[in-house]
Structure formats: structure tokens, C-alpha cells
Design an enzyme around this catalytic site. Sequence first.
Site, PDB file in Angstrom:
ATOM      1  CG  ASP A  17      -1.681   1.315   1.560  1.00  0.00           C
ATOM      2  OD1 ASP A  17      -1.747   2.210   0.416  1.00  0.00           O
ATOM      3  OD2 ASP A  17      -2.369   1.426   2.471  1.00  0.00           O
TER       4      ASP A  17
ATOM      5  N   GLY B 293      -1.711  -1.643  -8.546  1.00  0.00           N
ATOM      6  CA  GLY B 293      -2.180  -2.826  -8.166  1.00  0.00           C
ATOM      7  C   GLY B 293      -2.444  -3.171  -6.856  1.00  0.00           C
TER       8      GLY B 293
ATOM      9  N   GLY C 177      -5.254 -12.919  -5.156  1.00  0.00           N
ATOM     10  CA  GLY C 177      -5.016 -14.365  -5.906  1.00  0.00           C
ATOM     11  C   GLY C 177      -3.516 -14.390  -6.169  1.00  0.00           C
TER      12      GLY C 177
ATOM     13  CB  CYS D  97      -1.493 -11.533  -3.549  1.00  0.00           C
ATOM     14  SG  CYS D  97      -2.109 -10.092  -2.706  1.00  0.00           S
TER      15      CYS D  97
ATOM     16  N   GLY E 225       5.291 -11.404 -11.273  1.00  0.00           N
ATOM     17  CA  GLY E 225       5.930 -11.994 -10.546  1.00  0.00           C
ATOM     18  C   GLY E 225       5.908 -13.532 -10.943  1.00  0.00           C
TER      19      GLY E 225
ATOM     20  CD  GLU F 111       9.940 -10.484  -1.463  1.00  0.00           C
ATOM     21  OE1 GLU F 111      10.780  -9.512  -0.884  1.00  0.00           O
ATOM     22  OE2 GLU F 111      10.495 -11.404  -2.067  1.00  0.00           O
TER      23      GLU F 111
ATOM     24  NE  ARG G  52       9.600  -5.524   2.515  1.00  0.00           N
ATOM     25  CZ  ARG G  52       8.886  -6.177   1.455  1.00  0.00           C
ATOM     26  NH1 ARG G  52       9.155  -7.249   0.745  1.00  0.00           N
ATOM     27  NH2 ARG G  52       7.807  -5.528   0.924  1.00  0.00           N
TER      28      ARG G  52
ATOM     29  CD  GLU H  71      -0.381  -7.413   3.534  1.00  0.00           C
ATOM     30  OE1 GLU H  71      -0.608  -7.071   2.473  1.00  0.00           O
ATOM     31  OE2 GLU H  71       0.034  -6.941   4.547  1.00  0.00           O
TER      32      GLU H  71
HETATM   33  P1  IMP Z   1       1.739 -11.573  -9.790  1.00  0.00           P
HETATM   34  O1  IMP Z   1       2.217 -11.012 -11.125  1.00  0.00           O
HETATM   35  O2  IMP Z   1       0.523 -11.734  -9.754  1.00  0.00           O
HETATM   36  O3  IMP Z   1       2.451 -12.981  -9.464  1.00  0.00           O
HETATM   37  O4  IMP Z   1       2.277 -10.575  -8.740  1.00  0.00           O
HETATM   38  C1  IMP Z   1       3.276 -10.112  -8.420  1.00  0.00           C
HETATM   39  C2  IMP Z   1       3.098  -8.911  -7.612  1.00  0.00           C
HETATM   40  O5  IMP Z   1       2.473  -9.289  -6.393  1.00  0.00           O
HETATM   41  C3  IMP Z   1       4.637  -8.310  -6.955  1.00  0.00           C
HETATM   42  O6  IMP Z   1       4.930  -7.253  -8.002  1.00  0.00           O
HETATM   43  C4  IMP Z   1       3.901  -7.447  -5.681  1.00  0.00           C
HETATM   44  O7  IMP Z   1       3.429  -6.292  -6.040  1.00  0.00           O
HETATM   45  C5  IMP Z   1       2.831  -8.425  -5.424  1.00  0.00           C
HETATM   46  N1  IMP Z   1       3.223  -9.288  -4.324  1.00  0.00           N
HETATM   47  C6  IMP Z   1       4.580  -9.791  -4.043  1.00  0.00           C
HETATM   48  N2  IMP Z   1       4.588 -10.823  -2.841  1.00  0.00           N
HETATM   49  C7  IMP Z   1       3.107 -10.528  -2.401  1.00  0.00           C
HETATM   50  C8  IMP Z   1       2.728 -11.054  -1.170  1.00  0.00           C
HETATM   51  O8  IMP Z   1       3.485 -11.629  -0.499  1.00  0.00           O
HETATM   52  N3  IMP Z   1       1.526 -10.652  -0.936  1.00  0.00           N
HETATM   53  C9  IMP Z   1       0.931  -9.402  -1.630  1.00  0.00           C
HETATM   54  N4  IMP Z   1       1.320  -9.280  -2.845  1.00  0.00           N
HETATM   55  C10 IMP Z   1       2.420  -9.772  -3.038  1.00  0.00           C
END
Ligand code: IMP
Length: 359
Positions: free
Chosen positions: A131, A178, A182, A185, A247, A274, A287, A295
Site C-alpha cells: 500500500d 495494483g 490471488g 497474494c 511475478g 514477499e 521491512r 499477506e
Molecule cells: P503476480 O505477477 O500476480 O505474481 O504478482 C506479483 C506482484 O504481487 C508483485 O510485484 C507485488 O506487487 C505483489 N506481491 C508480491 N509478494 C506479495 C505477497 O506476499 N502478498 C501480496 N502481494 C505480493
Amino acid sequence: MASVLSQTSHTFDEYLILPGLTKREHRSDTISLDTQLAREKNGRHINLKIPFASAVMQAVTGVKMAQTLGQEGGIGFIYQSQQIDDQARMVKEVKTRWVLVGAGINTRDYRERVWKLFDAGVDALCIDASDGYSEWQADAIQYIQDLWTDVPVVAGNIVDARAFRFLVDAGADAVKVGIWWGQICTTRLQKAIGRGQASALLDVAEARDAYFQQSGIYIPLASDGGATEDYHNTLALAMGADWLMHGRLFAACDESPAQKLKVDGQDMKEYWGEWSARARAQGNTLRYDGALFEEGVDSLIPATGPVGPVLQRIMAKIRATMVSSGVSNFREFHEHAVLTLISQASFQEGGTSKVRVRN
Ligand code: IMP
């Protein structure tokens, strides 16, 4: 009393793009996928040849991923959930190929971290926060802007126009959109925070365009996360994104730092958030201090091979849609794309459930 937005929060799958007039000059070999990473910073413009960045995540962006994406014309952001010296060493190693490299920072130790990253030759910084609409983030941006560096700061993540204006007024050079749910996350499940990525992008892009009209300053937007289908990339670009952060897409590739495992005969890669317990246990950073819940989760995803062919496939689809939309570059796509919301019935009709697919 709390306010409730009258507009429903929409996801990518609820939209389609209407074809625009394809002129003779609109061919896949004339489409430009060049894009601006951030606004011009003290005389320096950073352009990407392809609109892709890898996420600030332990499971996604180490040296190999950043070098590969840099060579492809995109950029990797080295994860920041590690000791400052280790991260700086990784940045330095990527720079031995002389490609662009980014690095994540957090709002706790940036005063120390950014100096070592500058020394290592970092090209762009990205504040890594679920956030980004916070005074902590504004403080970090302000601190970096006061250094008169030409290294841009990507701020975020945000989902609405208020937060966009707040971060831009604080000095953000690009903004990442974003707060998703899902994949790995679980932010929504834990905090009930988030917004459908389509609504978030459309809202922030409108604010970005208004800011451009008013100030003449164009702030590039990144769409971060939640893209589960190739066409989600195209929709995000049509909705106003200048580049895309991924990701899962990159964690699944050979170049990610995640381990490859055989599960029931299938090649899988590990992919963890993360803000998952695993990242915290492995991460060596301030952090995570004080966090009482996670999360994110630790998962397995099907391995997809090297980055190159994966990107080629997605880019071929982006180009094809841009040809159908009658545009040659992303600025034209933002301006001329015509999107429509679709009904649930229309979404179901779009599948192949009424036939038995043979190949
Ligand atoms: P993906 O491309 O849908 O896998 O999302 C990647 C993004 O998810 C990252 O660039 C972050 O903004 C977010 N993210 C990474 N780790 C976490 C987590 O543990 N919880 C929530 N969001 C995350």
C-alpha cells in the site's frame, strides 16, 4: 459515514477491446513496443524496448533474471528483502553486462540502502510496498528527490486517483498500480484492501492524463500483478499502463532464482510471496519487523522454460491486438482503445466449452 463508490470494482476478464480501423501501415512489424519507464529525471530518459519488468521478489529477480530481462530490452528489479550489501552486489553483477537494472527499496532503511545502490550503478529504484498511499512513502520519495540524482523512483502500489496525485505531488517519477488478490497474494483475505485491477488502472490513468493536461508532465504507469492470461497484458496496456510488472510469469521461467522440482512427473518452480512466512524467514531486512500476520503464500507453479520464448509469445499477441485496434504505439493505444464491459453470459460464451478441443 463511510462512503461507497457507485462503480463496481472490475477485473481484466470483464473487458473486451473493440476493433479500430486498421490502416495499411498497421502491421505487426511496424508496431513499436518502446515505452518510457519513468518521467525524464534531471536530463535522463529511461526507455524500455519491451514493456516488461520482473517483480521485486526473492523468487523472481536475482542476477540471472535481471540480466536476461535487461538483454531482452526490459528491466528486472532486484529484491530488497536482503541485506543492503548483498543487494548492491547483485546490482553490480548485473551491470557487468551493461544492461539496465532496477532495485527495490523499502520505507525503513532507504537512507542507507539508496547510497549503496547508487554506488553499484542502479538505473531505477522501486519502492516495494503493498500500500503506497502513505506518508512513509512520501518521505522516502522526498529524500531521494532532494539528492538531485538522475535515478528515477517508481512509487506504489496504489489503486485510485487520490493516491496517484499524492505520490506525484511527493515527487514520484512513475507509479505502480495494483493491490490485487490471488496467485501468491492474500492481502484481500487478510486486510480487505484492494481493487479490481481494471478499475484501478482506468481510474489512475484518467488522473495521469488530467495531470499531463494540467502540467505537461507525463507520469508513466506500471500495472503490477494479477495477470493470469496473456491477454491481460494487452488489456492493461490499452487501459493506460506503460509497462507491466510480473511475478508469477517470470518465477515460472528458468532464469528465476526459484528452485525447479519434479512433482508427479511435471516440472514445477517454487513461487512465494514477499509477505509470506517463507520470505520473512529468508529475508534479512527491517521491512518485516513487527508484522504479526502474512499477506502471501508459498506455492508451486508449472515451469515454462526460458524467458525469451515466453515474452515472444505475449508480445506477438500484444502486436496483433494493436494492429486490430489501428494503433502503432502505446500512446496511441491509450488514446484510441475502445473497451467494453461484458456480461457474465458473454464471458462464458467466449470459452470452448461447447466443443471438444482436439489439439
Ligand atoms: P503476480 O505477477 O500476480 O505474481 O504478482 C506479483 C506482484 O504481487 C508483485 O510485484 C507485488 O506487487 C505483489 N506481491 C508480491 N509478494 C506479495 C505477497 O506476499 N502478498 C501480496 N502481494 C505480493
